[in-house]
Scaffold this active site. Structure first.
Site, PDB file in Angstrom:
ATOM      1  N   CYS A   2       0.833  -1.181   0.000  1.00  0.00           N
ATOM      2  CA  CYS A   2       0.000   0.000   0.000  1.00  0.00           C
ATOM      3  C   CYS A   2       0.876   1.242   0.000  1.00  0.00           C
ATOM      4  CB  CYS A   2      -0.907   0.010   1.234  1.00  0.00           C
ATOM      5  SG  CYS A   2      -1.891  -1.491   1.441  1.00  0.00           S
ATOM      6  N   LEU A  52      -3.781  -1.381  -1.502  1.00  0.00           N
ATOM      7  CA  LEU A  52      -3.741  -2.422  -2.522  1.00  0.00           C
ATOM      8  C   LEU A  52      -4.097  -3.711  -1.804  1.00  0.00           C
ATOM      9  CD1 LEU A  52      -3.040  -3.367  -5.426  1.00  0.00           C
ATOM     10  CD2 LEU A  52      -0.684  -3.696  -4.639  1.00  0.00           C
TER      11      LEU A  52
END
Length: 576
Positions: A2, A52
């Site tokens: 992320c 993500l």
């Protein structure tokens, strides 16, 4: 995987809430699956996150808290052994609301405090706000796979996954750091915590940072390489242990709730990862290769296809052109923030793009050359030591890991390095080890005339900084001091590229060969064993020989993703 960002410090929340949207927008590419924002009600912290989703896509949105909301986290990376840790923590009374690895970090912190990081196997950069003690606890993984940058002005602490997010906060202007520039000109990367931006620092691998009320940030090392040698175990024990750890490192990194694949260059490292992953998965998965249509010197697809066929993968290739370079270089510069590691970033960017169109997680062979002794420059350094040993008649007194006669069969691999050897031996032959390896790593001295008169580079100061890292261990063997510097220096620039080129496309990249257990094992092996007779990757080759195609194992033409930039610059790219 992320993007993280945040602000901490007394009464930082109002400013942080204004800055956070711009910070998240700057790293939006890192988290296409969602974003979150949390602010401390007493005004001392703001945590932000771009997600993500890889583990537990339905749960695990961040920032995430414990049950009573006294502890909050924003986290980038993956804790591969989260299932085992979760089971242990549940037996200790902890209760989980999600199935993600992020929540495991929170409960591990509740149970073991800042020492929790020593129990993790993974890649991470995170910030935990502990509302009970009003402290911010930040950490970066042992090897430095995931990035963590920060700025501190004495009152306000600003952090993020990428430098551009800190600049987007408005906390400071982007100005060049003179020390960072000096180091970059010499090595093509910055040492330690230095960056090319004045005032912005990176948390070093294997370090924690704690910010307490009315105190400056305190940075502490929680892990380092130990070169305490295991002189009792035989060579075959090390070979078998390497084989076991490579398999287990790949096994852990196959944990994913989304589609997974692998980079495949056709070299020994990536082929090992692909063959191991294929056997462990027991099903077809996808592999990705990039090349140039400029002849065999720029194309390894033939070797990649050999491994792909042996592993029964669904194989994808991309061939890059000068037009691709022109259309992408501005984007690459934007994503990189700082230049690093040479033109290989260009093809790596496109291979990551290809992978992201097919999977969300990709495994790669990064780091194998650093821990398994794979670079020709190691052989160059030891050839000089062997010559010295032969001349001084000390080569058989256990001072050297190889003698001149034993290293001779390995020397043909240096054929393409003759021009470099000519320059390297022109000055300082048989000088002390740190000075000689510095000359091998220095990329600047031959091009210093390119600098304008207002830039002065103090080479001796740069060497002193290099020497401090090179000799930062009590390691007696030169090969171990080289390994130490490359892990803390050169590998960091490669991991910088790995992170930015993958995250530019919302792709999670995992690197099994630098599992910290493998690094620790290789550091413990006597140099006379791991660099036996000057043979590069000696033990690793023995360990993976049963599983890798013979044509890959026997390769003598290692490339390292060469880019035909000089050829293009004189032809198609000359106008550009």
């Amino acid at each position: 995987m992320c993007g993280i960002a945040g602000v901490a410090g007394e009464q930082s929340t109002p400013w942080g809430l204004r800055a956070a949207p711009a910070m998240l927008a700057a790293i939006a590419h890192r988290g296409p699956d969602g974003e979150g924002l949390w602010a401390d009600r007493l005004g001392a912290c703001v945590l932000a996150h771009k997600r993500l989703a890889i583990i537990d896509p339905e749960g695990g949105a961040q920032p995430l808290s414990n049950e009573d909301s006294t502890i909050w986290i924003t986290f980038n990376g993956c804790i591969y052994n989260y299932r085992e840790l979760r089971s242990e923590l549940e037996t200790l009374g902890h209760r989980f609301r999600t199935h993600c690895d992020t929540e495991t970090i929170i409960h591990a912190y509740e149970q073991w405090g800042t020492n929790c990081v020593t129990r993790f196997n993974g890649m991470w950069a995170f910030a935990i706000w502990d509302g009970r003690s009003r402290t911010l606890f930040c950490s970066r993984d042992r090897i430095g796979v995931k990035p963590f940058y920060y700025y501190w002005d004495g009152k306000r602490f600003v952090f993020a996954s990428e430098i551009k997010a800190i600049l987007a906060s408005g906390a400071l202007k982007g100005r060049v750091d003179a020390e960072g520039l000096r180091q970059y000109l010499s090595f093509q990367f910055c040492l330690g915590e230095t960056t090319l931006f004045e005032g912005i620092r990176k948390l070093e691998p294997g370090h924690n940072l704690v910010l307490r009320p009315r105190c400056d940030p305190k940075v502490e090392k929680y892990w380092d390489i130990s070169f305490e040698l295991d002189t009792d175990s035989p060579e075959e024990y090390f070979v078998e242990r390497i084989r076991e750890l490579v398999e287990d490192a790949v096994r852990l990194r196959l944990r994913s709730d989304v589609p997974l694949g692998a980079h495949l260059s056709g070299g020994l490292d990536s082929s090992t990862i692909v063959m191991t992953a294929s056997r462990l998965l027991g099903r077809e998965f996808k592999t990705f290769t990039g090349a140039f249509e400029e002849g065999k010197d720029y194309d390894e697809t033939g070797y990649a296809r050999i491994t792909a066929k042996a592993a029964n993968t669904r194989h994808f290739e991309t061939f890059l052109t000068p037009e691709d370079f022109v259309s992408s270089i501005d984007k690459i510069i934007y994503h990189m923030d700082e230049p690093a590691a040479g033109p290989g970033v260009f093809p790596q960017y496109y291979v990551s793009k290809l992978a992201s169109e097919n999977v969300k997680v990709v495994l790669g062979g990064q780091g194998g050359d650093e821990i398994f002794i794979g670079y020709a420059r190691y052989l160059v350094a030891y050839l000089e030591e062997c010559l010295r040993g032969a001349i001084e008649d000390t080569a058989h007194r256990s001072r050297y890991v190889a003698t001149l006669e034993s290293i001779v069969p390995s020397l043909p691999s240096l054929e393409r390095y003759v021009p470099m050897l000519r320059g390297f031996w022109n000055k300082g032959l048989f000088d002390e080890p740190a000075r000689r390896y510095y000359r091998l790593m220095d990329r600047f001295s031959d091009t210093k005339q390119l600098l304008s008169a207002d830039i002065r580079v103090d080479h001796e100061r740069t060497f002193e900084e290099f020497e401090a890292c090179f000799n930062s261990h009590a390691a007696a063997a030169k090969i171990n001091r080289i390994m130490n510097f490359d892990l803390k220096g050169h590998l960091q620039s490669l991991l910088h590229v790995e992170d930015r080129t993958s995250m530019a496309h919302g792709l999670e990249s995992r690197v099994p060969l630098i599992d910290h257990r493998l690094v620790e094992l290789m550091a413990s092996i006597p140099p006379v064993t791991k660099f036996k007779n000057g043979r590069l990757k000696y033990l690793f080759r023995k360990a993976v020989a049963p599983s890798v195609p013979r044509k890959i194992l026997d390769r003598k033409d290692k490339m390292g993703f060469p880019v035909p930039l000089s050829r293009w610059a004189s032809k198609e790219l000359k106008p550009f």
